[in-house]
Design a protein around this motif. Structure first.
Motif, PDB file in Angstrom:
ATOM      1  N   ARG A  60       0.837  -1.197   0.000  1.00  0.00           N
ATOM      2  CA  ARG A  60       0.000   0.000   0.000  1.00  0.00           C
ATOM      3  C   ARG A  60       0.875   1.250   0.000  1.00  0.00           C
ATOM      4  N   VAL A  61       0.411   2.291  -0.653  1.00  0.00           N
ATOM      5  CA  VAL A  61       1.104   3.574  -0.579  1.00  0.00           C
ATOM      6  C   VAL A  61       1.074   4.048   0.872  1.00  0.00           C
ATOM      7  N   GLY A  62       2.222   4.444   1.385  1.00  0.00           N
ATOM      8  CA  GLY A  62       2.329   4.859   2.776  1.00  0.00           C
ATOM      9  C   GLY A  62       2.717   3.749   3.725  1.00  0.00           C
ATOM     10  N   GLU A  63       2.654   2.491   3.259  1.00  0.00           N
ATOM     11  CA  GLU A  63       2.985   1.363   4.115  1.00  0.00           C
ATOM     12  C   GLU A  63       4.483   1.317   4.399  1.00  0.00           C
ATOM     13  N   ARG A  64       4.829   1.000   5.624  1.00  0.00           N
ATOM     14  CA  ARG A  64       6.229   0.829   5.972  1.00  0.00           C
ATOM     15  C   ARG A  64       6.672  -0.578   5.606  1.00  0.00           C
ATOM     16  N   VAL A  65       7.822  -0.668   4.980  1.00  0.00           N
ATOM     17  CA  VAL A  65       8.362  -1.966   4.577  1.00  0.00           C
ATOM     18  C   VAL A  65       9.808  -2.059   5.044  1.00  0.00           C
ATOM     19  N   ILE A  66      10.260  -3.287   5.237  1.00  0.00           N
ATOM     20  CA  ILE A  66      11.660  -3.540   5.551  1.00  0.00           C
ATOM     21  C   ILE A  66      12.219  -4.388   4.423  1.00  0.00           C
ATOM     22  N   LEU A  67      13.272  -3.892   3.787  1.00  0.00           N
ATOM     23  CA  LEU A  67      13.896  -4.595   2.670  1.00  0.00           C
ATOM     24  C   LEU A  67      15.222  -5.181   3.109  1.00  0.00           C
ATOM     25  N   TYR A  68      15.534  -6.355   2.580  1.00  0.00           N
ATOM     26  CA  TYR A  68      16.834  -6.991   2.778  1.00  0.00           C
ATOM     27  C   TYR A  68      17.432  -7.156   1.386  1.00  0.00           C
ATOM     28  N   VAL A  69      18.442  -6.345   1.092  1.00  0.00           N
ATOM     29  CA  VAL A  69      18.969  -6.233  -0.266  1.00  0.00           C
ATOM     30  C   VAL A  69      20.403  -6.741  -0.322  1.00  0.00           C
ATOM     31  N   ASP A  70      20.698  -7.571  -1.313  1.00  0.00           N
ATOM     32  CA  ASP A  70      22.064  -8.073  -1.497  1.00  0.00           C
ATOM     33  C   ASP A  70      23.042  -6.907  -1.602  1.00  0.00           C
ATOM     34  N   HIS A  71      24.176  -7.024  -0.920  1.00  0.00           N
ATOM     35  CA  HIS A  71      25.258  -6.040  -0.904  1.00  0.00           C
ATOM     36  C   HIS A  71      24.957  -4.806  -0.062  1.00  0.00           C
ATOM     37  N   VAL A  72      23.706  -4.645   0.313  1.00  0.00           N
ATOM     38  CA  VAL A  72      23.317  -3.442   1.047  1.00  0.00           C
ATOM     39  C   VAL A  72      22.862  -3.764   2.463  1.00  0.00           C
ATOM     40  N   GLY A  73      22.073  -4.833   2.602  1.00  0.00           N
ATOM     41  CA  GLY A  73      21.593  -5.212   3.921  1.00  0.00           C
ATOM     42  C   GLY A  73      20.177  -4.738   4.184  1.00  0.00           C
ATOM     43  N   ARG A  74      19.892  -4.453   5.446  1.00  0.00           N
ATOM     44  CA  ARG A  74      18.533  -4.112   5.884  1.00  0.00           C
ATOM     45  C   ARG A  74      18.250  -2.632   5.652  1.00  0.00           C
ATOM     46  N   ILE A  75      17.097  -2.347   5.061  1.00  0.00           N
ATOM     47  CA  ILE A  75      16.690  -0.970   4.807  1.00  0.00           C
ATOM     48  C   ILE A  75      15.242  -0.792   5.240  1.00  0.00           C
ATOM     49  N   GLU A  76      14.981   0.223   6.039  1.00  0.00           N
ATOM     50  CA  GLU A  76      13.612   0.584   6.389  1.00  0.00           C
ATOM     51  C   GLU A  76      13.150   1.660   5.422  1.00  0.00           C
ATOM     52  N   ALA A  77      11.928   1.533   4.941  1.00  0.00           N
ATOM     53  CA  ALA A  77      11.431   2.486   3.952  1.00  0.00           C
ATOM     54  C   ALA A  77       9.918   2.625   4.057  1.00  0.00           C
ATOM     55  N   ALA A  78       9.409   3.663   3.401  1.00  0.00           N
ATOM     56  CA  ALA A  78       7.962   3.885   3.315  1.00  0.00           C
ATOM     57  C   ALA A  78       7.589   3.969   1.841  1.00  0.00           C
ATOM     58  N   VAL A  79       6.575   3.241   1.449  1.00  0.00           N
ATOM     59  CA  VAL A  79       6.158   3.204   0.047  1.00  0.00           C
ATOM     60  C   VAL A  79       5.590   4.566  -0.341  1.00  0.00           C
ATOM     61  N   SER A  80       6.156   5.196  -1.373  1.00  0.00           N
ATOM     62  CA  SER A  80       5.717   6.525  -1.802  1.00  0.00           C
ATOM     63  C   SER A  80       4.722   6.454  -2.953  1.00  0.00           C
ATOM     64  N   ARG A  81       4.857   5.452  -3.823  1.00  0.00           N
ATOM     65  CA  ARG A  81       3.919   5.281  -4.925  1.00  0.00           C
ATOM     66  C   ARG A  81       4.125   3.932  -5.578  1.00  0.00           C
ATOM     67  N   LEU A  82       3.165   3.560  -6.409  1.00  0.00           N
ATOM     68  CA  LEU A  82       3.198   2.292  -7.126  1.00  0.00           C
ATOM     69  C   LEU A  82       3.354   2.550  -8.615  1.00  0.00           C
ATOM     70  N   PHE A  83       3.951   1.595  -9.317  1.00  0.00           N
ATOM     71  CA  PHE A  83       3.971   1.620 -10.776  1.00  0.00           C
ATOM     72  C   PHE A  83       3.791   0.193 -11.255  1.00  0.00           C
ATOM     73  N   ALA A  84       3.583   0.000 -12.530  1.00  0.00           N
ATOM     74  CA  ALA A  84       3.337  -1.333 -13.068  1.00  0.00           C
ATOM     75  C   ALA A  84       4.522  -2.245 -12.777  1.00  0.00           C
ATOM     76  N   GLY A  85       4.286  -3.277 -11.976  1.00  0.00           N
ATOM     77  CA  GLY A  85       5.329  -4.246 -11.679  1.00  0.00           C
ATOM     78  C   GLY A  85       6.212  -3.911 -10.506  1.00  0.00           C
ATOM     79  N   GLY A  86       5.882  -2.874  -9.745  1.00  0.00           N
ATOM     80  CA  GLY A  86       6.740  -2.562  -8.616  1.00  0.00           C
ATOM     81  C   GLY A  86       6.297  -1.344  -7.831  1.00  0.00           C
TER      82      GLY A  86
END
Length: 203
Positions: A60-86
Motif C-alpha cells: 500500500r502507498v504509505g505502508e512501511r516496509v523492511i527490505l533486505y537487499v544483497d550487498h546493502v543489507g537491511r533498509i527501512e522504507a515507506a512506500v511513496s507510490r506504485l507503478f506497473a510491476g513494482g
C-alpha cells in the motif's frame, strides 16, 4: 514506462529526494510488509534517500516496509507510490546510515561501470579449509571446493552449475551465481566482506 523512468522523471514527492544521486543497480532482495508477509524483489535503482523495486506484490502507498537487499543489507522504507510491476519507496535512515549507504552505492556503481561480475580490486585470499558445503534454495546440498576467494566473491569447483542469478549458500555465507566456469561457478557474496569469514573457517 520503465521503473527507473517513473522514479527519475516524476516530480519528487519528498524534498530529500533532490539531495541524492540515484544509482542504477540490479540487486536481488526481499521485503517484509507490516503484516510480516515477505516477498522477493529486485532493486532497479537506489539512492541514500529512495529506491525503485520490482516485485510481484504491490504494498500500500504509505505502508512501511523492511527490505533486505544483497550487498546493502537491511533498509527501512515507506512506500511513496506504485507503478506497473513494482513500487517506489523513501528510505528511512539516520544520517550515519545514509552515509554508509552512499558508500555502498558508490562501490556498486563503479563495479557495474567496469562490468565486473565480482570486485576484482579485492585481494585474493587462501581459505584455511577449501572444502565447503554448497546448498541450493531447494535444499539440495553438494560438496564443493573453493578455488579462489576475495572479500566479495569466490570461484568454486563443484558438480552442479546452477543458473546465473541463483541464490546459493557456501557454508553459512549467502551469495548468488554470477558466472559459469569450466568446472564450477563464480559466486558473488550478498555483502562485501563475507569472504573474510569464509576464508577463516576451519570446520
Amino acid at each position: 514506462m520503465q521503473a527507473s523512468e517513473t522514479l527519475l522523471d516524476r516530480p519528487a514527492a519528498f524534498d530529500e529526494r533532490r539531495h541524492f544521486q540515484r544509482v542504477n543497480v540490479d540487486l536481488l532482495g526481499r521485503f517484509m510488509l507490516e503484516n510480516r508477509a515477505e516477498y522477493p524483489c529486485r532493486i532497479e535503482n537506489m539512492s541514500p534517500g529512495d529506491l525503485a523495486a520490482l516485485s510481484p506484490v504491490s504494498p500500500r502507498v504509505g505502508e512501511r516496509v523492511i527490505l533486505y537487499v544483497d550487498h546493502v543489507g537491511r533498509i527501512e522504507a515507506a512506500v511513496s507510490r506504485l507503478f506497473a510491476g513494482g513500487f517506489a519507496a523513501t528510505v528511512r535512515a539516520s544520517d550515519r546510515k545514509r552515509e554508509k549507504l552512499a558508500a555502498q552505492l558508490t562501490w556498486l556503481a563503479n563495479r557495474h561501470e567496469l562490468n565486473l561480475p565480482e570486485d576484482r580490486r579485492h585481494e585474493r585470499m587462501a581459505p584455511r579449509n577449501p572444502v565447503v558445503e554448497l546448498a541450493l534454495e531447494d535444499e539440495r546440498r553438494y560438496r564443493a571446493t573453493i578455488i579462489d576467494l576475495s572479500l566479495s566473491g569466490a570461484a568454486v569447483s563443484c558438480q552442479v552449475r546452477p543458473a546465473i542469478g541463483t541464490r546459493i549458500m557456501l557454508g553459512t555465507t549467502l551469495g548468488r551465481v554470477v558466472r559459469h566456469l569450466e568446472d564450477g561457478i563464480a559466486v558473488e557474496f550478498a555483502r562485501v566482506g563475507d569472504g573474510e569469514a569464509l576464508a577463516s573457517r576451519t570446520d
